[in-house]
Scaffold this motif. Structure first.
Motif, PDB file in Angstrom:
ATOM      1  N   ILE A 145       0.705  -1.191   0.109  1.00  0.00           N
ATOM      2  CA  ILE A 145      -0.020  -0.121  -0.102  1.00  0.00           C
ATOM      3  C   ILE A 145       1.019   1.228   0.026  1.00  0.00           C
ATOM      4  CG2 ILE A 145      -1.863   1.316   1.353  1.00  0.00           C
ATOM      5  CD1 ILE A 145      -2.928  -1.153   0.114  1.00  0.00           C
ATOM      6  N   ASN A 146       1.751   1.187   0.779  1.00  0.00           N
ATOM      7  CA  ASN A 146       2.820   2.322   0.987  1.00  0.00           C
ATOM      8  C   ASN A 146       3.473   2.717  -0.428  1.00  0.00           C
ATOM      9  OD1 ASN A 146       1.856   2.756   3.708  1.00  0.00           O
ATOM     10  ND2 ASN A 146       3.702   1.313   4.519  1.00  0.00           N
ATOM     11  N   LYS A 147       3.754   1.511  -1.038  1.00  0.00           N
ATOM     12  CA  LYS A 147       4.558   1.690  -2.361  1.00  0.00           C
ATOM     13  C   LYS A 147       3.593   2.336  -3.205  1.00  0.00           C
ATOM     14  CE  LYS A 147       8.113  -1.980  -1.539  1.00  0.00           C
ATOM     15  NZ  LYS A 147       8.166  -3.544  -1.753  1.00  0.00           N
ATOM     16  N   GLU A 148       2.514   2.064  -3.246  1.00  0.00           N
ATOM     17  CA  GLU A 148       1.451   2.433  -4.256  1.00  0.00           C
ATOM     18  C   GLU A 148       1.170   3.844  -4.157  1.00  0.00           C
ATOM     19  OE1 GLU A 148      -0.162   1.251  -6.897  1.00  0.00           O
ATOM     20  OE2 GLU A 148       1.079  -0.441  -7.142  1.00  0.00           O
ATOM     21  N   LEU A 149       0.964   4.286  -2.745  1.00  0.00           N
ATOM     22  CA  LEU A 149       0.852   5.578  -2.286  1.00  0.00           C
ATOM     23  C   LEU A 149       1.886   6.523  -2.923  1.00  0.00           C
ATOM     24  CD1 LEU A 149      -0.712   5.464   1.183  1.00  0.00           C
ATOM     25  CD2 LEU A 149      -1.967   6.349  -0.920  1.00  0.00           C
ATOM     26  N   LYS A 150       2.937   6.103  -2.829  1.00  0.00           N
ATOM     27  CA  LYS A 150       4.354   6.874  -3.149  1.00  0.00           C
ATOM     28  C   LYS A 150       4.084   6.960  -4.990  1.00  0.00           C
ATOM     29  CE  LYS A 150       8.283   6.031  -1.223  1.00  0.00           C
ATOM     30  NZ  LYS A 150       9.581   5.570  -1.094  1.00  0.00           N
ATOM     31  N   ARG A 151       3.916   5.815  -5.403  1.00  0.00           N
ATOM     32  CA  ARG A 151       3.895   5.822  -6.810  1.00  0.00           C
ATOM     33  C   ARG A 151       2.638   6.759  -7.352  1.00  0.00           C
ATOM     34  NH1 ARG A 151       1.558   3.337 -11.080  1.00  0.00           N
ATOM     35  NH2 ARG A 151       2.947   2.626 -12.774  1.00  0.00           N
ATOM     36  N   LEU A 152       1.571   6.540  -6.706  1.00  0.00           N
ATOM     37  CA  LEU A 152       0.706   7.726  -7.137  1.00  0.00           C
ATOM     38  C   LEU A 152       0.993   8.853  -6.952  1.00  0.00           C
ATOM     39  CD1 LEU A 152      -2.393   5.619  -5.725  1.00  0.00           C
ATOM     40  CD2 LEU A 152      -1.811   6.120  -7.877  1.00  0.00           C
ATOM     41  N   GLY A 179       2.044  15.585 -13.324  1.00  0.00           N
ATOM     42  CA  GLY A 179       0.818  16.267 -14.138  1.00  0.00           C
ATOM     43  C   GLY A 179       0.249  15.031 -14.771  1.00  0.00           C
ATOM     44  N   TYR A 180       0.249  13.630 -14.583  1.00  0.00           N
ATOM     45  CA  TYR A 180      -0.627  12.757 -15.057  1.00  0.00           C
ATOM     46  C   TYR A 180      -1.491  12.130 -14.151  1.00  0.00           C
ATOM     47  CZ  TYR A 180       3.657  12.654 -17.929  1.00  0.00           C
ATOM     48  OH  TYR A 180       4.540  13.183 -18.790  1.00  0.00           O
ATOM     49  N   MET A 181      -2.806  11.667 -14.961  1.00  0.00           N
ATOM     50  CA  MET A 181      -3.588  10.888 -14.040  1.00  0.00           C
ATOM     51  C   MET A 181      -3.377   9.473 -13.848  1.00  0.00           C
ATOM     52  SD  MET A 181      -7.870   9.943 -14.905  1.00  0.00           S
ATOM     53  CE  MET A 181      -8.587  11.822 -14.803  1.00  0.00           C
ATOM     54  N   PRO A 182      -3.355   8.870 -12.568  1.00  0.00           N
ATOM     55  CA  PRO A 182      -3.007   7.507 -12.274  1.00  0.00           C
ATOM     56  C   PRO A 182      -4.394   6.586 -12.603  1.00  0.00           C
ATOM     57  CG  PRO A 182      -3.367   8.585 -10.386  1.00  0.00           C
ATOM     58  CD  PRO A 182      -3.374   9.684 -11.335  1.00  0.00           C
ATOM     59  N   ILE A 216      -5.895  -0.003  -2.241  1.00  0.00           N
ATOM     60  CA  ILE A 216      -5.393   0.499  -3.370  1.00  0.00           C
ATOM     61  C   ILE A 216      -6.489   1.144  -4.222  1.00  0.00           C
ATOM     62  CG2 ILE A 216      -4.270   0.186  -5.451  1.00  0.00           C
ATOM     63  CD1 ILE A 216      -2.843  -2.400  -4.105  1.00  0.00           C
ATOM     64  N   LYS A 217      -7.571   0.714  -4.338  1.00  0.00           N
ATOM     65  CA  LYS A 217      -8.746   1.435  -5.217  1.00  0.00           C
ATOM     66  C   LYS A 217      -9.170   2.796  -4.441  1.00  0.00           C
ATOM     67  CE  LYS A 217     -13.376   0.615  -6.878  1.00  0.00           C
ATOM     68  NZ  LYS A 217     -14.041   1.804  -6.699  1.00  0.00           N
ATOM     69  N   ILE A 218      -9.082   2.713  -3.141  1.00  0.00           N
ATOM     70  CA  ILE A 218      -9.059   4.101  -2.370  1.00  0.00           C
ATOM     71  C   ILE A 218      -8.249   4.972  -2.764  1.00  0.00           C
ATOM     72  CG2 ILE A 218      -9.902   4.874  -0.077  1.00  0.00           C
ATOM     73  CD1 ILE A 218     -11.079   2.310   0.559  1.00  0.00           C
ATOM     74  N   ALA A 219      -6.970   4.390  -2.484  1.00  0.00           N
ATOM     75  CA  ALA A 219      -5.778   5.308  -2.860  1.00  0.00           C
ATOM     76  C   ALA A 219      -6.214   6.158  -4.258  1.00  0.00           C
ATOM     77  CB  ALA A 219      -4.517   4.655  -2.520  1.00  0.00           C
ATOM     78  N   TYR A 220      -6.327   5.329  -5.100  1.00  0.00           N
ATOM     79  CA  TYR A 220      -6.224   6.051  -6.532  1.00  0.00           C
ATOM     80  C   TYR A 220      -7.405   6.943  -6.471  1.00  0.00           C
ATOM     81  CZ  TYR A 220      -3.114   3.007  -9.549  1.00  0.00           C
ATOM     82  OH  TYR A 220      -2.354   2.603 -10.031  1.00  0.00           O
ATOM     83  N   GLU A 221      -8.523   6.828  -5.970  1.00  0.00           N
ATOM     84  CA  GLU A 221      -9.538   7.490  -6.206  1.00  0.00           C
ATOM     85  C   GLU A 221      -9.478   8.944  -5.392  1.00  0.00           C
ATOM     86  OE1 GLU A 221     -12.863   5.145  -4.525  1.00  0.00           O
ATOM     87  OE2 GLU A 221     -13.450   4.104  -6.860  1.00  0.00           O
ATOM     88  N   LYS A 222      -8.916   8.771  -4.110  1.00  0.00           N
ATOM     89  CA  LYS A 222      -8.282  10.096  -3.232  1.00  0.00           C
ATOM     90  C   LYS A 222      -7.221  10.828  -4.172  1.00  0.00           C
ATOM     91  CE  LYS A 222      -9.023   8.495   1.484  1.00  0.00           C
ATOM     92  NZ  LYS A 222      -8.550   7.944   2.597  1.00  0.00           N
TER      93      LYS A 222
END
Length: 203
Positions: free
Chosen positions: A128-135, A142-145, A165-171
């Motif tokens: 999760i933390n890796k995904e948050l950093k990536r996002l 300047g891109y939409m993930p 992860i889905k919630i992180a993307y939406e946030k």
């Protein structure tokens, strides 16, 4: 050659390479040391069963690798066919810290940074933390993930990770598509029905 023929040729390429890989490993296994079968025997398995277990473990490992690579390539090809100006395997510098130094975007099209997975069964909370950093890195660039994952995991812990992860993307103002929604998204965005293409290969 139309789009479906072009994409089907990619599938057949992966099939041929996978079968060659399996045959090579089967030949290699004929010369393998089998001393570890004594442990299998102690746990109630014959030597014949032990060989089949080892063989299928190798086949499964190759199959997962090739399935993931094939589906990722096909999805990227769909975007490149629909959007000729799209870019593949784009490297971004980590703008947050030095670990990792860079991240990779599978496909960049219409200012959307696509991460493409055939499935993700990880149960690692650190994921999760890796995904948050990536996002954050993608957002700061300047891109939409956008995450596209064609198959959801079966285990509850892995499903829970994907929900987070889905919630992180939406946030982050991004988008997340999994399961049937992923197939439909590819169809809507590119005009190519990948799911139907695979139906043609049913046994």
């Amino acid at each position: 050659m139309d789009k479906n023929e072009y994409l089907s040729a990619i599938i057949l390429k992966y099939r041929e390479k996978l079968q060659e890989k399996i045959k090579t490993r089967e030949i290699e296994m004929q010369k393998d040391n089998t001393d570890h079968y004594m442990i299998y025997h102690a746990l109630g398995f014959t030597s014949k069963e032990g060989y089949q277990i080892d063989y299928q473990q190798n086949v499964g490992r190759f199959l997962y690798k090739y399935a993931g690579s094939m589906l990722e390539e096909l999805a990227i090809k769909c975007f490149s066919l629909a959007y000729p100006n799209s870019k593949q395997k784009v490297i971004l510098t980590n703008s947050i810290d030095n670990s990792p130094k860079t991240i990779e975007i599978d496909c960049l099209a219409n200012n959307k940074a696509y991460e493409i997975k055939w499935k993700d069964a990880t149960t690692d909370g650190d994921h999760i933390n890796k995904e948050l950093k990536r996002l954050k890195i993608i957002k700061e660039a300047g891109y939409m993930p956008v995450r596209i994952m064609f198959f959801m995991p079966n285990r509850l812990q892995a499903i829970s990770i994907q929900t987070r992860i889905k919630i992180a993307y939406e946030k982050m103002g991004g988008e997340y598509y999994a399961g049937n929604a992923a197939w439909e998204y590819i169809k809507k965005e590119t005009g190519i029905n990948l799911k139907d293409l695979f139906e043609n290969f049913k046994e």
